[in-house]
Write a protein that holds these residues in place. Sequence first.
Motif, PDB file in Angstrom:
ATOM      1  N   LEU A   1       0.818  -1.215   0.000  1.00 34.27           N
ATOM      2  CA  LEU A   1       0.000   0.000   0.000  1.00 34.27           C
ATOM      3  C   LEU A   1       0.850   1.263   0.000  1.00 34.27           C
ATOM      4  O   LEU A   1       0.398   2.304  -0.479  1.00 34.27           O
ATOM      5  CB  LEU A   1      -0.900   0.014   1.248  1.00 34.27           C
ATOM      6  CG  LEU A   1      -1.862  -1.150   1.408  1.00 34.27           C
ATOM      7  CD1 LEU A   1      -2.571  -1.054   2.754  1.00 34.27           C
ATOM      8  CD2 LEU A   1      -2.863  -1.188   0.273  1.00 34.27           C
ATOM      9  N   ALA A   2       2.047   1.183   0.527  1.00 36.27           N
ATOM     10  CA  ALA A   2       2.921   2.348   0.647  1.00 36.27           C
ATOM     11  C   ALA A   2       3.238   2.933  -0.725  1.00 36.27           C
ATOM     12  O   ALA A   2       3.622   2.217  -1.644  1.00 36.27           O
ATOM     13  CB  ALA A   2       4.207   1.966   1.368  1.00 36.27           C
ATOM     14  N   GLY A   3       3.038   4.233  -0.850  1.00 33.26           N
ATOM     15  CA  GLY A   3       3.388   4.940  -2.076  1.00 33.26           C
ATOM     16  C   GLY A   3       2.421   4.799  -3.229  1.00 33.26           C
ATOM     17  O   GLY A   3       2.659   5.328  -4.312  1.00 33.26           O
ATOM     18  N   ARG A   4       1.322   4.117  -3.038  1.00 36.07           N
ATOM     19  CA  ARG A   4       0.325   3.974  -4.110  1.00 36.07           C
ATOM     20  C   ARG A   4      -0.367   5.304  -4.379  1.00 36.07           C
ATOM     21  O   ARG A   4      -0.433   6.171  -3.515  1.00 36.07           O
ATOM     22  CB  ARG A   4      -0.747   2.959  -3.722  1.00 36.07           C
ATOM     23  CG  ARG A   4      -0.281   1.557  -3.641  1.00 36.07           C
ATOM     24  CD  ARG A   4      -0.517   0.865  -4.944  1.00 36.07           C
ATOM     25  NE  ARG A   4      -0.225  -0.547  -4.805  1.00 36.07           N
ATOM     26  CZ  ARG A   4      -0.582  -1.432  -5.680  1.00 36.07           C
ATOM     27  NH1 ARG A   4      -1.238  -1.104  -6.753  1.00 36.07           N
ATOM     28  NH2 ARG A   4      -0.277  -2.691  -5.506  1.00 36.07           N
ATOM     29  N   SER A   5      -0.925   5.440  -5.544  1.00 37.17           N
ATOM     30  CA  SER A   5      -1.672   6.635  -5.923  1.00 37.17           C
ATOM     31  C   SER A   5      -2.861   6.811  -4.980  1.00 37.17           C
ATOM     32  O   SER A   5      -3.602   5.852  -4.731  1.00 37.17           O
ATOM     33  CB  SER A   5      -2.175   6.477  -7.362  1.00 37.17           C
ATOM     34  OG  SER A   5      -3.256   7.332  -7.618  1.00 37.17           O
ATOM     35  N   PRO A   6      -3.072   8.014  -4.461  1.00 39.49           N
ATOM     36  CA  PRO A   6      -4.206   8.213  -3.545  1.00 39.49           C
ATOM     37  C   PRO A   6      -5.557   7.945  -4.211  1.00 39.49           C
ATOM     38  O   PRO A   6      -6.460   7.396  -3.576  1.00 39.49           O
ATOM     39  CB  PRO A   6      -4.073   9.662  -3.089  1.00 39.49           C
ATOM     40  CG  PRO A   6      -3.130  10.303  -4.027  1.00 39.49           C
ATOM     41  CD  PRO A   6      -2.286   9.223  -4.629  1.00 39.49           C
ATOM     42  N   SER A   7      -5.696   8.284  -5.475  1.00 38.59           N
ATOM     43  CA  SER A   7      -6.968   8.019  -6.150  1.00 38.59           C
ATOM     44  C   SER A   7      -7.199   6.520  -6.302  1.00 38.59           C
ATOM     45  O   SER A   7      -8.326   6.036  -6.170  1.00 38.59           O
ATOM     46  CB  SER A   7      -7.046   8.729  -7.508  1.00 38.59           C
ATOM     47  OG  SER A   7      -5.969   8.361  -8.330  1.00 38.59           O
TER      48      SER A   7
ATOM     49  N   ASP B   1     -16.121   8.657   3.811  1.00 37.29           N
ATOM     50  CA  ASP B   1     -15.352   9.251   2.716  1.00 37.29           C
ATOM     51  C   ASP B   1     -14.144  10.017   3.267  1.00 37.29           C
ATOM     52  O   ASP B   1     -13.063   9.967   2.690  1.00 37.29           O
ATOM     53  CB  ASP B   1     -16.227  10.180   1.877  1.00 37.29           C
ATOM     54  CG  ASP B   1     -17.271   9.439   1.061  1.00 37.29           C
ATOM     55  OD1 ASP B   1     -17.181   8.201   0.925  1.00 37.29           O
ATOM     56  OD2 ASP B   1     -18.194  10.107   0.557  1.00 37.29           O
ATOM     57  N   ASP B   2     -14.323  10.732   4.381  1.00 39.16           N
ATOM     58  CA  ASP B   2     -13.201  11.444   5.001  1.00 39.16           C
ATOM     59  C   ASP B   2     -12.122  10.474   5.460  1.00 39.16           C
ATOM     60  O   ASP B   2     -10.927  10.767   5.338  1.00 39.16           O
ATOM     61  CB  ASP B   2     -13.673  12.291   6.180  1.00 39.16           C
ATOM     62  CG  ASP B   2     -14.438  13.531   5.743  1.00 39.16           C
ATOM     63  OD1 ASP B   2     -14.313  13.950   4.568  1.00 39.16           O
ATOM     64  OD2 ASP B   2     -15.174  14.088   6.585  1.00 39.16           O
ATOM     65  N   ASP B   3     -12.524   9.321   5.978  1.00 40.13           N
ATOM     66  CA  ASP B   3     -11.555   8.297   6.368  1.00 40.13           C
ATOM     67  C   ASP B   3     -10.784   7.810   5.149  1.00 40.13           C
ATOM     68  O   ASP B   3      -9.559   7.637   5.214  1.00 40.13           O
ATOM     69  CB  ASP B   3     -12.244   7.102   7.036  1.00 40.13           C
ATOM     70  CG  ASP B   3     -12.890   7.429   8.371  1.00 40.13           C
ATOM     71  OD1 ASP B   3     -12.454   8.380   9.048  1.00 40.13           O
ATOM     72  OD2 ASP B   3     -13.864   6.725   8.723  1.00 40.13           O
ATOM     73  N   PHE B   4     -11.480   7.577   4.044  1.00 41.25           N
ATOM     74  CA  PHE B   4     -10.811   7.138   2.811  1.00 41.25           C
ATOM     75  C   PHE B   4      -9.747   8.159   2.402  1.00 41.25           C
ATOM     76  O   PHE B   4      -8.626   7.796   2.038  1.00 41.25           O
ATOM     77  CB  PHE B   4     -11.809   6.990   1.660  1.00 41.25           C
ATOM     78  CG  PHE B   4     -12.730   5.804   1.757  1.00 41.25           C
ATOM     79  CD1 PHE B   4     -12.441   4.698   2.522  1.00 41.25           C
ATOM     80  CD2 PHE B   4     -13.921   5.804   1.047  1.00 41.25           C
ATOM     81  CE1 PHE B   4     -13.300   3.610   2.587  1.00 41.25           C
ATOM     82  CE2 PHE B   4     -14.786   4.731   1.098  1.00 41.25           C
ATOM     83  CZ  PHE B   4     -14.478   3.628   1.869  1.00 41.25           C
ATOM     84  N   ILE B   5     -10.095   9.437   2.447  1.00 41.69           N
ATOM     85  CA  ILE B   5      -9.157  10.496   2.058  1.00 41.69           C
ATOM     86  C   ILE B   5      -7.952  10.501   2.985  1.00 41.69           C
ATOM     87  O   ILE B   5      -6.810  10.592   2.540  1.00 41.69           O
ATOM     88  CB  ILE B   5      -9.860  11.867   2.035  1.00 41.69           C
ATOM     89  CG1 ILE B   5     -10.858  11.910   0.881  1.00 41.69           C
ATOM     90  CG2 ILE B   5      -8.844  13.002   1.928  1.00 41.69           C
ATOM     91  CD1 ILE B   5     -11.818  13.075   0.931  1.00 41.69           C
TER      92      ILE B   5
ATOM     93  N   LEU C   1      -1.087   6.767   3.253  1.00 37.34           N
ATOM     94  CA  LEU C   1      -0.435   5.684   2.504  1.00 37.34           C
ATOM     95  C   LEU C   1       0.371   6.207   1.323  1.00 37.34           C
ATOM     96  O   LEU C   1       1.466   5.727   1.070  1.00 37.34           O
ATOM     97  CB  LEU C   1      -1.480   4.675   2.029  1.00 37.34           C
ATOM     98  CG  LEU C   1      -2.142   3.840   3.115  1.00 37.34           C
ATOM     99  CD1 LEU C   1      -3.245   2.977   2.526  1.00 37.34           C
ATOM    100  CD2 LEU C   1      -1.117   2.980   3.839  1.00 37.34           C
ATOM    101  N   SER C   2      -0.182   7.178   0.611  1.00 38.19           N
ATOM    102  CA  SER C   2       0.540   7.683  -0.560  1.00 38.19           C
ATOM    103  C   SER C   2       1.764   8.514  -0.175  1.00 38.19           C
ATOM    104  O   SER C   2       2.654   8.720  -0.988  1.00 38.19           O
ATOM    105  CB  SER C   2      -0.394   8.487  -1.462  1.00 38.19           C
ATOM    106  OG  SER C   2      -0.866   9.637  -0.790  1.00 38.19           O
ATOM    107  N   SER C   3       1.823   8.968   1.088  1.00 40.08           N
ATOM    108  CA  SER C   3       2.986   9.721   1.551  1.00 40.08           C
ATOM    109  C   SER C   3       4.157   8.816   1.947  1.00 40.08           C
ATOM    110  O   SER C   3       5.275   9.290   2.147  1.00 40.08           O
ATOM    111  CB  SER C   3       2.609  10.604   2.752  1.00 40.08           C
ATOM    112  OG  SER C   3       2.474   9.840   3.942  1.00 40.08           O
TER     113      SER C   3
END
Length: 100
Positions: A48-54, A85-89, A95-97
């Motif tokens: 999951l690390a570094g994956r695209s946030p979208s 939805d806020d949790d998803f964001i 994760l993307s960071s």
Amino acid sequence: RSGFIAYAPVGSIKKGEALVTTGGKGKTEACGVCHGADLKGLGPVPGLAGRSPSYIVRQMYDMQVGARHGVWTELMKPVVAKLTDDDFISIAAYLSSRMP
């Protein structure tokens, strides 16, 4: 790697870190249990690390609403069931960071 900037609300990374690392006081499960302590995957479980946030948000949303199917998806359904939805964001921001 293609570089781009994904903007997230202030505080999202910190909130996402709490959800990812501890499960957010029973709201979900800590991601490292299945995806590895470094979030880079364990065996057939994807990193999951570094994956695209979208990408991250789309996968969690699709699992939650039943648009994805399969053995691994069935295991994730209870994990994403209570997330907003806020949790998803927030989860995606954290994760993307992380370094892949």
